[in-house]
Enzyme design. Sequence first.
Site, PDB file in Angstrom:
ATOM      1  N   HIS A 222       0.978  -1.311   0.133  1.00 45.00           N
ATOM      2  CA  HIS A 222      -0.007   0.082   0.009  1.00 45.00           C
ATOM      3  C   HIS A 222       0.944   1.185  -0.084  1.00 45.00           C
ATOM      4  O   HIS A 222       0.223   2.331  -0.112  1.00 45.00           O
ATOM      5  CB  HIS A 222      -1.020   0.119   1.137  1.00 45.00           C
ATOM      6  CG  HIS A 222      -0.219   0.455   2.620  1.00 45.00           C
ATOM      7  ND1 HIS A 222       0.474  -0.667   3.005  1.00 45.00           N
ATOM      8  CD2 HIS A 222      -0.082   1.413   3.221  1.00 45.00           C
ATOM      9  CE1 HIS A 222       0.871  -0.177   3.965  1.00 45.00           C
ATOM     10  NE2 HIS A 222       0.868   1.105   4.187  1.00 45.00           N
TER      11      HIS A 222
HETATM   12  C1  UD1 Z   1      -1.950   5.231   6.339  1.00 48.34           C
HETATM   13  C2  UD1 Z   1      -0.608   5.598   6.941  1.00 48.34           C
HETATM   14  C3  UD1 Z   1       0.352   4.346   6.701  1.00 48.34           C
HETATM   15  C4  UD1 Z   1      -0.296   3.161   6.852  1.00 48.34           C
HETATM   16  C5  UD1 Z   1      -1.533   2.958   6.132  1.00 48.34           C
HETATM   17  C6  UD1 Z   1      -2.136   1.392   6.840  1.00 48.34           C
HETATM   18  C7  UD1 Z   1      -0.272   8.044   6.798  1.00 48.34           C
HETATM   19  C8  UD1 Z   1       0.706   9.054   6.287  1.00 48.34           C
HETATM   20  N1  UD1 Z   1      -0.230   6.646   6.321  1.00 48.34           N
HETATM   21  O1  UD1 Z   1      -1.847   5.082   4.619  1.00 48.34           O
HETATM   22  O2  UD1 Z   1       1.571   4.846   7.420  1.00 48.34           O
HETATM   23  O3  UD1 Z   1       0.753   2.176   6.847  1.00 48.34           O
HETATM   24  O4  UD1 Z   1      -2.635   3.836   6.660  1.00 48.34           O
HETATM   25  O5  UD1 Z   1      -3.294   1.347   6.054  1.00 48.34           O
HETATM   26  O6  UD1 Z   1      -0.926   8.356   7.733  1.00 48.34           O
HETATM   27  N2  UD1 Z   1      -8.891   5.011   1.444  1.00 48.34           N
HETATM   28  C9  UD1 Z   1     -10.186   4.301   1.375  1.00 48.34           C
HETATM   29  N3  UD1 Z   1     -10.679   4.009   2.471  1.00 48.34           N
HETATM   30  C10 UD1 Z   1     -10.197   4.146   3.714  1.00 48.34           C
HETATM   31  C11 UD1 Z   1      -9.072   4.966   3.763  1.00 48.34           C
HETATM   32  C12 UD1 Z   1      -8.322   5.135   2.781  1.00 48.34           C
HETATM   33  O7  UD1 Z   1     -10.576   4.216   0.100  1.00 48.34           O
HETATM   34  O8  UD1 Z   1     -11.020   3.910   4.774  1.00 48.34           O
HETATM   35  C13 UD1 Z   1      -8.109   5.470   0.264  1.00 48.34           C
HETATM   36  C14 UD1 Z   1      -8.365   6.758  -0.295  1.00 48.34           C
HETATM   37  O9  UD1 Z   1      -8.498   6.950  -1.459  1.00 48.34           O
HETATM   38  C15 UD1 Z   1      -7.280   7.674   0.285  1.00 48.34           C
HETATM   39  C16 UD1 Z   1      -6.038   6.638   0.241  1.00 48.34           C
HETATM   40  O10 UD1 Z   1      -6.881   5.503   0.521  1.00 48.34           O
HETATM   41  O11 UD1 Z   1      -7.062   8.870  -0.164  1.00 48.34           O
HETATM   42  C17 UD1 Z   1      -4.822   6.781   1.170  1.00 48.34           C
HETATM   43  O12 UD1 Z   1      -5.366   6.902   2.456  1.00 48.34           O
HETATM   44  P1  UD1 Z   1      -4.436   7.517   3.696  1.00 48.34           P
HETATM   45  O13 UD1 Z   1      -5.452   7.618   5.150  1.00 48.34           O
HETATM   46  O14 UD1 Z   1      -4.283   8.948   3.426  1.00 48.34           O
HETATM   47  O15 UD1 Z   1      -3.345   6.752   3.655  1.00 48.34           O
HETATM   48  P2  UD1 Z   1      -2.969   5.335   3.745  1.00 48.34           P
HETATM   49  O16 UD1 Z   1      -2.301   5.006   2.530  1.00 48.34           O
HETATM   50  O17 UD1 Z   1      -4.174   4.295   4.120  1.00 48.34           O
END
Ligand code: UD1
Length: 392
Positions: A222
């Site tokens: 991820h």
């Molecule tokens: C976050 C953490 C990362 C951790 C990961 C575990 C930060 C900087 N990153 O990354 O350290 O390893 O979580 O999963 O805090 N999205 C969904 N549904 C959700 C959440 C996210 O669809 O419930 C998608 C969205 O498109 C979003 C993208 O995932 O923009 C990224 O989500 P985000 O919370 O920004 O970071 P992660 O990549 O999940």
Amino acid sequence: MAASTAARVQLVAGARPNYMKIAPIYWAIAEHARGSLDVELLHTGQHYDASMSDAFFRELHLPEPEVNLRVGSGSHAVQTARIMAAYEEVLLERRPDVVIVVGDVNSTVACALVATKIAYPETARRERPLVAHVEAGLRSRDRSMPEEVNRVVTDAISDRLFITCRDAEANLVTEGIERSRISFVGNPMIDSLHRCLGEAERSGLLEELGVEPGRFALCTLHRPSNVDRPAVLETILDALSEAAAEFPLLLPLHPRTRQRIESFGLRERIAFLSRPVRQAPRRGLIGLEPLSYLEMLKAMQSSRAVFTDSGGIQEETTALGIPCVTLRKNTERPITISEGTNVLAGVTRAGILDGFAEAERKSRAGARVPELWDGHAGRRIVEVLSRLTEVR
Ligand code: UD1
């Protein structure tokens, strides 16, 4: 009614890897510190999909959080700023005595910044909460990783630093942090693993997918550095397909990774299955929705090897003695390499295939579980908190 004399502890979680780190602290307060500590849960809403959040609370036997800031996704700046603005209001209203942040996600640094700078009204029992960081002192020394920035900032400002391994202390001291702020308590994520493994073993995941213990592998991906660039993601998927020529490789997909695979036109490399599954292929890459916590434990414990770019999975595989191939150039968890089953493979084809062979050799040779990864970290954290809140 007389005001409670118990110190109020607020546990902050925002993203999937946080839940299994707050759960042992919640359990330890409920089981060992009733009367001296009260506990409440706050979710920032950074992760909001049911498969990334609600299911984990249920399986970890955590109640629904008292507060959910519901911030959702956004750029780093927007997400962090939204959490900070919403959290400030909540903190002024609820005025906990202790705020605990865990790990290295944006929610961690955002809430630590607010809680260390807040000024409670004069009527409150203290000027601001004591701020504790669980899993402090881990360093990849790669500042291009957002998590590394989150770690350094959170550690610099937190009052109490709970560390999972002794090398974290050296990292913190090098950055000028006084030893008196640091407590070596072990790894709370491994507390959750110990507590939930029995229940996980009863999961029907393997039967549903038609895979046998030791005869499949697992991969999670991820990190933006791995999934946001088409050439890197393609190389990784090709190497994984080659590794999985003789067995199925399960790929439970983070929403971001799934979206990238689709938009980069890489969908045909993977057999996507939706559940309930009728018949899974016998080899190659099998794409799945994210697994729940118990299913993930079951899959890890039963797999031949795990390929991952996650931090926590490097630790869980070391605790389970399962070969781990880390698809990154660095790790903030070197103890999983020096003592455990982890191999740093990078993201080239040769690195991944060699790393797979090396990780299998390593776990056959016998790795060890690091000091204090024994299932009692939550209790140790609560003992320290009880002492700190008595004297302040
Ligand atoms: C976050 C953490 C990362 C951790 C990961 C575990 C930060 C900087 N990153 O990354 O350290 O390893 O979580 O999963 O805090 N999205 C969904 N549904 C959700 C959440 C996210 O669809 O419930 C998608 C969205 O498109 C979003 C993208 O995932 O923009 C990224 O989500 P985000 O919370 O920004 O970071 P992660 O990549 O999940």
